[in-house]
Design a protein around this motif. Structure first.
Motif, PDB file in Angstrom:
ATOM      1  N   TYR A  89      -9.498  -4.455   8.565  1.00  0.00           N
ATOM      2  CA  TYR A  89      -8.449  -3.433   8.520  1.00  0.00           C
ATOM      3  C   TYR A  89      -7.438  -3.658   9.637  1.00  0.00           C
ATOM      4  O   TYR A  89      -6.223  -3.639   9.420  1.00  0.00           O
ATOM      5  CB  TYR A  89      -9.038  -2.025   8.623  1.00  0.00           C
ATOM      6  CG  TYR A  89      -7.955  -0.985   8.789  1.00  0.00           C
ATOM      7  CD1 TYR A  89      -7.166  -0.607   7.703  1.00  0.00           C
ATOM      8  CD2 TYR A  89      -7.692  -0.420  10.030  1.00  0.00           C
ATOM      9  CE1 TYR A  89      -6.148   0.318   7.849  1.00  0.00           C
ATOM     10  CE2 TYR A  89      -6.665   0.497  10.188  1.00  0.00           C
ATOM     11  CZ  TYR A  89      -5.897   0.862   9.098  1.00  0.00           C
ATOM     12  OH  TYR A  89      -4.871   1.757   9.257  1.00  0.00           O
ATOM     13  N   THR A 109       3.227   1.004   5.473  1.00  0.00           N
ATOM     14  CA  THR A 109       2.077   0.787   4.585  1.00  0.00           C
ATOM     15  C   THR A 109       0.743   1.037   5.292  1.00  0.00           C
ATOM     16  O   THR A 109      -0.128   1.713   4.729  1.00  0.00           O
ATOM     17  CB  THR A 109       2.118  -0.627   3.991  1.00  0.00           C
ATOM     18  OG1 THR A 109       3.353  -0.795   3.291  1.00  0.00           O
ATOM     19  CG2 THR A 109       0.961  -0.838   3.031  1.00  0.00           C
ATOM     20  N   PHE A 134      -2.317   3.821   4.087  1.00  0.00           N
ATOM     21  CA  PHE A 134      -3.725   3.481   3.884  1.00  0.00           C
ATOM     22  C   PHE A 134      -4.622   4.250   4.853  1.00  0.00           C
ATOM     23  O   PHE A 134      -5.748   4.625   4.502  1.00  0.00           O
ATOM     24  CB  PHE A 134      -3.936   1.976   4.052  1.00  0.00           C
ATOM     25  CG  PHE A 134      -3.257   1.142   2.987  1.00  0.00           C
ATOM     26  CD1 PHE A 134      -2.940   1.691   1.760  1.00  0.00           C
ATOM     27  CD2 PHE A 134      -2.939  -0.185   3.219  1.00  0.00           C
ATOM     28  CE1 PHE A 134      -2.315   0.943   0.770  1.00  0.00           C
ATOM     29  CE2 PHE A 134      -2.313  -0.945   2.238  1.00  0.00           C
ATOM     30  CZ  PHE A 134      -2.004  -0.394   1.013  1.00  0.00           C
ATOM     31  N   SER A 169      -7.653   6.754   3.963  1.00  0.00           N
ATOM     32  CA  SER A 169      -8.962   6.520   4.574  1.00  0.00           C
ATOM     33  C   SER A 169      -9.445   7.738   5.351  1.00  0.00           C
ATOM     34  O   SER A 169     -10.629   8.090   5.314  1.00  0.00           O
ATOM     35  CB  SER A 169      -8.865   5.296   5.498  1.00  0.00           C
ATOM     36  OG  SER A 169     -10.100   5.021   6.099  1.00  0.00           O
ATOM     37  N   VAL A 216     -12.702   1.002   2.050  1.00  0.00           N
ATOM     38  CA  VAL A 216     -11.698   1.317   1.031  1.00  0.00           C
ATOM     39  C   VAL A 216     -10.307   0.940   1.514  1.00  0.00           C
ATOM     40  O   VAL A 216      -9.499   0.370   0.767  1.00  0.00           O
ATOM     41  CB  VAL A 216     -11.763   2.808   0.656  1.00  0.00           C
ATOM     42  CG1 VAL A 216     -10.565   3.203  -0.206  1.00  0.00           C
ATOM     43  CG2 VAL A 216     -13.064   3.117  -0.066  1.00  0.00           C
ATOM     44  N   SER A 217     -10.004   1.242   2.775  1.00  0.00           N
ATOM     45  CA  SER A 217      -8.683   0.902   3.311  1.00  0.00           C
ATOM     46  C   SER A 217      -8.481  -0.610   3.346  1.00  0.00           C
ATOM     47  O   SER A 217      -7.363  -1.109   3.139  1.00  0.00           O
ATOM     48  CB  SER A 217      -8.498   1.503   4.708  1.00  0.00           C
ATOM     49  OG  SER A 217      -9.380   0.930   5.643  1.00  0.00           O
ATOM     50  N   LEU A 247      -7.565  -1.749  -0.166  1.00  0.00           N
ATOM     51  CA  LEU A 247      -6.164  -1.413  -0.429  1.00  0.00           C
ATOM     52  C   LEU A 247      -5.221  -2.393   0.257  1.00  0.00           C
ATOM     53  O   LEU A 247      -4.207  -2.811  -0.332  1.00  0.00           O
ATOM     54  CB  LEU A 247      -5.875   0.020   0.032  1.00  0.00           C
ATOM     55  CG  LEU A 247      -6.578   1.139  -0.737  1.00  0.00           C
ATOM     56  CD1 LEU A 247      -6.324   2.483  -0.074  1.00  0.00           C
ATOM     57  CD2 LEU A 247      -6.106   1.162  -2.190  1.00  0.00           C
ATOM     58  N   CYS A 248      -5.545  -2.761   1.508  1.00  0.00           N
ATOM     59  CA  CYS A 248      -4.717  -3.718   2.249  1.00  0.00           C
ATOM     60  C   CYS A 248      -4.682  -5.075   1.536  1.00  0.00           C
ATOM     61  O   CYS A 248      -3.616  -5.698   1.411  1.00  0.00           O
ATOM     62  CB  CYS A 248      -5.266  -3.913   3.669  1.00  0.00           C
ATOM     63  SG  CYS A 248      -4.898  -2.577   4.814  1.00  0.00           S
ATOM     64  N   TYR A 282      -2.620  -4.826  -1.715  1.00  0.00           N
ATOM     65  CA  TYR A 282      -1.192  -4.689  -1.412  1.00  0.00           C
ATOM     66  C   TYR A 282      -0.574  -6.009  -0.972  1.00  0.00           C
ATOM     67  O   TYR A 282       0.480  -6.418  -1.479  1.00  0.00           O
ATOM     68  CB  TYR A 282      -0.985  -3.629  -0.323  1.00  0.00           C
ATOM     69  CG  TYR A 282       0.456  -3.509   0.110  1.00  0.00           C
ATOM     70  CD1 TYR A 282       1.355  -2.747  -0.624  1.00  0.00           C
ATOM     71  CD2 TYR A 282       0.923  -4.167   1.244  1.00  0.00           C
ATOM     72  CE1 TYR A 282       2.686  -2.632  -0.242  1.00  0.00           C
ATOM     73  CE2 TYR A 282       2.251  -4.068   1.636  1.00  0.00           C
ATOM     74  CZ  TYR A 282       3.122  -3.303   0.896  1.00  0.00           C
ATOM     75  OH  TYR A 282       4.440  -3.210   1.276  1.00  0.00           O
TER      76      TYR A 282
END
Length: 450
Positions: free
Chosen positions: A147, A162, A166, A170, A202-203, A206-207, A210
């Protein structure tokens, strides 16, 4: 992505820093949720266990954040120079090498967690819970690394919004999972740690999604995940000093806390509450300093050293003025701020806390200069000066705090900080005037002093 080599420097830095400041607010909330939920629904010992695991967790996080901040500076300079292929190589090398390092660190931390807690003199009645919490954190350390790495890379190319989005997702997920695991599944302290790790995972997902969809230069497959050892050497050259710098505050706080404890429980409670106020009001300073670092790095990479000089001076002035405005509240209404954390009937604690806040914030503009100067030297790639500033500030603060404890008593805790800042700033101003910083670009461009 945001190219900060053009436009008004002050506007660019301030707009870039706003999402980072908001992210810091959510990060503070993120870190507080575990303590609040276990304290309210499990009990005092559970709360104490999370607190006991905090310093070890903070130290591990400081090292991860420090190394990834080093990667951010490299990415920023390369982005400013337009060396996109080298950015891709740096990113791929960072993923592979740092993941190997964090897996080793996780294994060591997991099996040494009880020893670490015992060395910190953790009370026996909370040792098992503290170990359970720390074990889960070490298991999920790889998600925290990824992260912070993706966040640093995104900020390096000028995208500070961004990571904020996220982090919000989170943070909200962390609250939900905390309530589910602690209340519904009765997992206690371990449940709070599991919630933290899973929401961080989860974050990370997403990163990755993206960056793969929106930033092709950071789209890496298995064939790209190899180590370029020349790039690795550069990452370590930037990352290790920054990691040491980040962890210095964790080590220093342990020494200062020991001195605070010698003044008694009332003083310790006041210091804890005062620190919360300080940490919250410090967020704009820290993030403007970090935004300055990205601005300086991109323009250093582009060879625009005159823009670096003029932009840095203007942004630093703005940071000092913002800090002066922030300081008005703790200087005029310290009692109100203390009562956010302490019941008004605790007059002794409030008195100590007001003394701490009113003294510290009178000199707080020096802290703004510290963050700006440190961000500047990180941005140009002179990591040694940035590290030396932190070490000088720490050593002088601890030394003066203990030396002045006799004549000043509790006041020494707040007085020692500006003494440390002043000594570090003398070093920073000398290094800035020397112009050595014009020779530290990692790009292929000529960045001789203009």
């Amino acid at each position: 992505m945001k190219d900060m080599t053009r436009g008004n420097p002050v506007k660019e830095v301030l707009l870039f820093s706003v999402p980072m400041i908001l992210a810091s607010v959510f990060q503070q909330a993120y870190n507080a949720v575990d303590s609040i939920i276990v304290g309210q629904f499990v009990g005092a010992n559970a709360l104490a266990a999370v607190g006991a695991a905090g310093p070890a967790m903070f130290l591990a996080m400081s090292i991860l954040i420090g190394i990834t901040m080093g990667v951010q500076i490299i990415i920023s300079q390369l982005f400013g120079a337009g060396e996109y292929e080298k950015m891709r190589t740096t990113f791929a090398t960072s993923i592979v090498s740092l993941m190997v390092m964090v897996v080793i660190a996780s294994i060591i931390g997991y099996y040494a967690s009880e020893t670490i807690l015992e060395l910190m003199q953790t009370p026996p009645e909370i040792l098992a819970d503290a170990k359970a919490y720390l074990d889960e954190i070490f298991k999920g350390l790889i998600f925290m690394l990824l992260y912070n790495l993706y966040t640093s890379v995104l900020r390096g190319v000028g995208d500070s919004r961004t990571p904020l989005y996220f982090l919000i997702i989170s943070s909200l997920l962390n609250v939900v999972l905390d309530l589910v695991y602690v209340l519904q599944f009765n997992m206690g302290v371990r449940g709070a740690a599991v919630a933290t790790v899973q929401s961080q995972a989860v974050s990370v997902i997403l990163c990755i999604i993206y960056t793969n969809l929106r930033i092709p230069m950071f789209r890496v497959g298995l064939k790209d995940l190899r180590v370029d050892f020349s790039v690795l050497a550069m990452v370590l050259r930037f990352g290790i000093p920054t990691a040491i710098q980040q962890s210095i505050s964790a080590v220093g706080s342990m020494f200062v806390q020991g001195l605070v404890n010698s003044f008694g429980a009332t003083a310790a409670a006041a210091f804890a509450a005062g620190n919360k106020v300080e940490s919250f009001l410090m967020m704009p300073l820290i993030n403007i300093g970090n935004a300055t670092s990205t601005f300086v790095a991109q323009n250093t990479g582009a060879g625009q050293l005159e823009r670096v000089r003029t932009g840095f001076k203007k942004v630093t002035l703005i940071n000092v003025l913002i800090t002066a405005a922030i300081s008005i509240l703790p200087l005029t209404l310290p009692e109100m701020l203390m009562q956010i954390f302490i019941d008004g009937s605790e007059t002794g604690v409030i008195e100590y806390g007001c003394l701490y806040l009113s003294t510290l914030f009178f000199f707080f503009f020096l802290q703004a200069l510290m963050f700006s100067m440190s961000g500047f030297f990180r941005g140009v790639g002179d990591m040694n000066v940035s590290l030396a500033m932190s070490m000088v500030a720490l050593v002088v603060r601890i030394g003066s705090a203990y030396a002045l404890a006799g004549p000043l008593g509790y006041l020494t805790i707040s007085v020692s900080q500006p003494i440390g800042w002043t000594c570090a700033l003398i070093l920073a101003f000398w290094a800035y005037r020397s112009n050595r910083w014009t020779r530290f670009s990692v790009t292929d461009r000529e960045t001789a002093a203009q």
